[in-house]
Design a protein around this motif. Structure first.
Motif, PDB file in Angstrom:
ATOM      1  N   ASP A 103       0.818  -1.206   0.000  1.00  0.00           N
ATOM      2  CA  ASP A 103       0.000   0.000   0.000  1.00  0.00           C
ATOM      3  C   ASP A 103       0.857   1.262   0.000  1.00  0.00           C
ATOM      4  O   ASP A 103       0.593   2.210  -0.765  1.00  0.00           O
ATOM      5  CB  ASP A 103      -0.936  -0.004   1.210  1.00  0.00           C
ATOM      6  N   HIS A 104       1.884   1.288   0.807  1.00  0.00           N
ATOM      7  CA  HIS A 104       2.724   2.494   0.893  1.00  0.00           C
ATOM      8  C   HIS A 104       3.687   2.592  -0.281  1.00  0.00           C
ATOM      9  O   HIS A 104       4.020   3.691  -0.733  1.00  0.00           O
ATOM     10  CB  HIS A 104       3.464   2.502   2.228  1.00  0.00           C
ATOM     11  N   LEU A 105       4.124   1.444  -0.803  1.00  0.00           N
ATOM     12  CA  LEU A 105       5.025   1.478  -1.954  1.00  0.00           C
ATOM     13  C   LEU A 105       4.319   2.014  -3.193  1.00  0.00           C
ATOM     14  O   LEU A 105       4.859   2.857  -3.915  1.00  0.00           O
ATOM     15  CB  LEU A 105       5.583   0.078  -2.218  1.00  0.00           C
ATOM     16  N   PHE A 106       3.102   1.555  -3.430  1.00  0.00           N
ATOM     17  CA  PHE A 106       2.414   2.006  -4.632  1.00  0.00           C
ATOM     18  C   PHE A 106       1.911   3.436  -4.497  1.00  0.00           C
ATOM     19  O   PHE A 106       1.817   4.163  -5.496  1.00  0.00           O
ATOM     20  CB  PHE A 106       1.306   1.023  -5.006  1.00  0.00           C
ATOM     21  N   ALA A 107       1.626   3.873  -3.294  1.00  0.00           N
ATOM     22  CA  ALA A 107       1.321   5.289  -3.093  1.00  0.00           C
ATOM     23  C   ALA A 107       2.552   6.139  -3.408  1.00  0.00           C
ATOM     24  O   ALA A 107       2.444   7.219  -4.000  1.00  0.00           O
ATOM     25  CB  ALA A 107       0.867   5.526  -1.654  1.00  0.00           C
ATOM     26  N   ALA A 108       3.733   5.626  -3.052  1.00  0.00           N
ATOM     27  CA  ALA A 108       4.974   6.345  -3.352  1.00  0.00           C
ATOM     28  C   ALA A 108       5.243   6.376  -4.851  1.00  0.00           C
ATOM     29  O   ALA A 108       5.711   7.388  -5.393  1.00  0.00           O
ATOM     30  CB  ALA A 108       6.137   5.699  -2.605  1.00  0.00           C
ATOM     31  N   ILE A 109       4.952   5.278  -5.549  1.00  0.00           N
ATOM     32  CA  ILE A 109       5.156   5.238  -7.006  1.00  0.00           C
ATOM     33  C   ILE A 109       4.287   6.287  -7.688  1.00  0.00           C
ATOM     34  O   ILE A 109       4.748   7.035  -8.560  1.00  0.00           O
ATOM     35  CB  ILE A 109       4.838   3.829  -7.539  1.00  0.00           C
ATOM     36  N   VAL A 110       3.033   6.375  -7.277  1.00  0.00           N
ATOM     37  CA  VAL A 110       2.124   7.364  -7.863  1.00  0.00           C
ATOM     38  C   VAL A 110       2.594   8.776  -7.532  1.00  0.00           C
ATOM     39  O   VAL A 110       2.574   9.684  -8.374  1.00  0.00           O
ATOM     40  CB  VAL A 110       0.681   7.134  -7.357  1.00  0.00           C
ATOM     41  N   GLU A 111       3.051   8.980  -6.291  1.00  0.00           N
ATOM     42  CA  GLU A 111       3.532  10.305  -5.889  1.00  0.00           C
ATOM     43  C   GLU A 111       4.715  10.759  -6.736  1.00  0.00           C
ATOM     44  O   GLU A 111       4.786  11.908  -7.180  1.00  0.00           O
ATOM     45  CB  GLU A 111       3.935  10.286  -4.419  1.00  0.00           C
ATOM     46  N   VAL A 112       5.640   9.851  -6.985  1.00  0.00           N
ATOM     47  CA  VAL A 112       6.871  10.221  -7.685  1.00  0.00           C
ATOM     48  C   VAL A 112       6.667  10.300  -9.194  1.00  0.00           C
ATOM     49  O   VAL A 112       7.137  11.222  -9.855  1.00  0.00           O
ATOM     50  CB  VAL A 112       7.996   9.225  -7.343  1.00  0.00           C
TER      51      VAL A 112
END
Length: 392
Positions: A103-112
């Motif tokens: 959950d946190h990794l894919f939120a980071a991917i979208v953010e970046v």
């Protein structure tokens, strides 16, 4: 195996994701620890977070796994997965935590990456993530079943503490309940959890440096610098005979195999700890195989287990020892002053090798072993801390 549709998408986006992967993992850890501060306090190594090495190791493992999936679809990087899985089970990582990471990794991917993360791109990288996560979960489940544990740590009593050098100490541990010591193989490690002054319960992994009857033996180097080693300094400053430590079951994918082939054991600095454990095993089992034991250090006074190293090699009927010191305090042959150099040694091409030490040392020794004709598959290595060599 990655689906063909996802493989095409991952192949096309791997350069973009790869270029941003450290930024992504940096955002991931920021998000993860904001939502779950207990993970930073009691699971993740705060020193590795502070110096960025954990972020780089995570980035390297994801990129390496994705690269294998698209370039070698019929293969799986089992060596890499096994290494990660052994580290995870020694820390007590569980299956449900992979959803939290997701959950946190894919939120980071979208953010970046922003708009570059189309539904198709997200779906492809989701497939990569769960292929890797489910493979790890399966390996970790087997390791837990084999060990008879679920990652819990058991109380051990420190029955002795021995200074090896000014900055290295050996702790002999026995189960506080008087029960048996779990079976382990030379080259493996345990995780040790301590409570620090701020209440954090930090965990570190230490190689088993010997095979004492009825106990476990770990050897710890005090880590200086900024950040200094929280747990190593705590052990040196506060843990003496009679203290209690919480210790995991032994794990580790780098294990000395009992066979007749020649073996090269190469270490540098505190990397001597798993190697000295392997030498203890060879001596105690009366191994007749050819053993080439190699060590590099700053000088004689910083060489932990210096006398044990020589003594164990002498006990073996077909063994030889080679030592290099960068700044020797006594007389040292010119060809042995400086860094380890195997080019002058007779290393048989059918040997199996085990390496432990700083990455520059292991890279150099691995290159020399390859040039001597030893296949890459027969060169095994142990890394202290995050594995910055994954996929190599």
């Amino acid at each position: 195996m990655l689906s063909e549709k996802s493989a095409q998408t991952v192949r096309a986006t791997l350069p973009v994701v790869g270029a941003a992967i450290e930024q992504i993992t940096g955002s991931f850890y920021h998000r993860l620890f904001a939502a779950h501060p207990e993970l930073l306090r009691d699971l993740f190594n705060r020193g590795n977070q502070a110096d960025g090495s954990q972020k780089s190791a995570l980035a390297g493992s994801i990129a390496a796994f994705a690269t294998v999936l698209v370039n070698n679809p019929d293969e799986r990087p089992d060596a890499m997965l096994a290494r990660i899985a052994h580290k995870h089970v020694s820390l007590g990582v569980t299956g449900p935590q992979y959803q939290v990471v997701h959950d946190h990794l894919f939120a980071a991917i979208v953010e970046v990456l922003g708009e570059a993360v189309t539904p198709e791109v997200a779906e492809a990288w989701e497939e990569v993530y769960w292929l890797m996560a489910n493979a790890l979960i399966a390996i970790e489940q087997r390791l837990y079943e084999q060990s008879g544990t679920r990652g819990e740590r058991r109380p051990y009593t420190v029955v002795s503490r021995t200074a090896e050098t000014a900055d290295v100490a050996t702790f002999l541990l026995r189960p506080a309940d008087g029960g048996p010591v779990p079976a382990h193989k030379p080259g493996q490690y345990v995780s040790v959890q301590v409570e620090l002054a701020d209440g954090a319960k930090q965990i570190r992994q230490y190689s088993l440096s010997g095979q004492p009857e009825g106990g476990l033996q770990i050897t710890v180097k005090r880590v200086a610098g900024d950040p200094a080693g929280e747990v190593s300094n705590h052990l040196h400053q506060h843990v003496d005979e009679g203290a209690t430590l919480l210790v995991s079951h032994p794990f580790g994918d780098v294990q000395l195999a009992d066979e007749d082939r020649p073996v090269v054991l190469a270490s540098a600095g505190i990397g001597c700890t798993p190697i000295i454990g392997m030498l203890h095993h060879l001596a105690e089992t009366g191994a007749a195989r050819r053993v080439i034991a190699v060590h590099g250090d700053q000088q004689e006074s910083t060489h932990a287990f210096r006398e044990d190293f020589a003594g164990l090699v002498e006990k073996l009927p077909n063994a030889e020892a080679h030592v290099w010191y960068e700044h020797p305090e006594g007389e040292c042959p010119t060809d042995r002053t400086g860094r380890v150099d195997l080019t002058g040694l007779d290393v048989p091409a059918d040997a199996v090798a085990y390496l432990c030490g700083p990455l520059p040392f292991m890279r150099a020794v691995r290159t020399q072993l390859l040039e001597a004709g030893i296949p890459a598959a027969d060169i095994h290595y142990e890394v202290f801390g995050p594995d910055m060599w994954l996929g190599k």
